[in-house]
Write an enzyme that holds these catalytic residues in place. Structure first.
Site, PDB file in Angstrom:
ATOM      1  CG  HIS A  58      -2.060  -0.864   1.231  1.00 61.52           C
ATOM      2  ND1 HIS A  58      -2.363  -1.754   2.237  1.00 61.52           N
ATOM      3  CD2 HIS A  58      -3.057  -0.985   0.318  1.00 61.52           C
ATOM      4  CE1 HIS A  58      -3.494  -2.386   1.943  1.00 61.52           C
ATOM      5  NE2 HIS A  58      -3.928  -1.948   0.791  1.00 61.52           N
ATOM      6  CB  CYS A  94      -4.055  -1.658   8.586  1.00 63.27           C
ATOM      7  SG  CYS A  94      -2.391  -1.543   8.032  1.00 63.27           S
TER       8      CYS A  94
END
Ligand code: CIR
Length: 266
Positions: free
Chosen positions: A172, A259
């Protein structure tokens, strides 16, 4: 003295998290270094929730979803702001259904909840919110159509979006960076070298501690993973109160600190 004081981008009073399901042992990972120990993962998750609360956030804890092994990573299926929420569409097939599962919780907290059109894929882990712009990193999980759809949704909230590249081989965009202030980021050298943070204050993560780049500034507290002494020292020098969180179990699932929550100022 906090060098990065007065940040609106890192001011939060509310968060949503989700209890790790037992099925997290089957969570996605790029390299299999073994399944996480579920009891240890849950214990670390509780510590994480305590850290959010100690930083002044009211935390809503959603129930575990056994059908979705990665569903504890609530940052990926949604994007939230004071102005409202956007239901995203995670690009990994096993995670796509998480968007529908988080939408009801978003509707409880936000008046305005926007959805992406079909074919648009975007993971929250690819989206970095700064005061003047929201950066969307193209990745294996976020396609151009998804990034453009997020930019259109952001415009409804009066926010500007910008498409950037995630370094090759990095899961990511935010695996390699975190907001440190309104116009400041903590980032790896490889990401900063792409030029995407030109004109901003960049604190580079010391060599060998790249995994510390996914940190979490919550008001004036800084959460980082355990085992990154040089990064901890750098942040303390910059004036932050630093909390080091155990991340070994989450790390087995390629996850970091951002996250596990959705954060906003209500
Ligand atoms: C996944 O591959 O989707 C999960 N195992 C890890 C997601 C981490 N999320 C994030 O960095 N925002």
């Amino acid at each position: 003295m906090i060098r990065f004081a007065n940040s609106t981008a890192c001011r939060f009073d509310s968060a949503i998290v989700r209890t790790p399901p037992r099925s997290a042992v089957n969570g996605l990972r790029a390299v299999d270094v073994g399944a996480p120990d579920i009891e240890a993962l849950r214990r670390d998750h509780k510590l994480y929730v305590s850290a959010l609360e100690n930083a002044g956030l009211a935390v809503t804890i959603l129930p575990a979803l056994e059908a979705f092994p990665d569903s504890l990573f609530v940052e990926d299926p949604a994007l939230v702001f004071s102005e409202g929420a956007i239901v995203l569409r995670p690009g990994a097939p096993s995670r796509m259904g998480e968007a529908a599962m988080i939408e009801p919780a978003l509707r409880l907290h936000f008046v305005e909840v926007l959805n992406l059109p079909e074919g648009a894929y975007a993971d929250g882990g690819d989206i970095l919110t700064l005061a003047d712009v929201v950066m969307i990193g193209l990745s294996a999980r976020t396609n151009r159509q998804g990034a453009e759809a997020v930019i259109a949704a952001l415009a409804r909230f009066g926010r500007k979006g910008m498409i950037v590249e995630t370094p090759r081989g990095v899961l990511h965009f935010k695996t390699d960076c975190s907001p440190l202030g309104d116009n400041a980021v903590l980032a790896t050298r490889r990401l900063a070298a792409s030029g995407c943070f030109a004109g901003r204050d960049v604190l580079l993560v010391p060599e060998g501690e790249e995994a510390a780049a996914n940190a979490l500034r919550l008001n004036d507290q800084m959460l980082i993973g355990q085992g990154f002494p040089k990064t901890a020292a750098l942040l303390k020098e910059a004036g932050f109160s630093v909390w080091e969180m155990p991340l070994a179990e989450m790390g087995k699932l390629d996850a970091g600190l951002s996250c596990m929550s959705l954060r906003w100022a209500a």
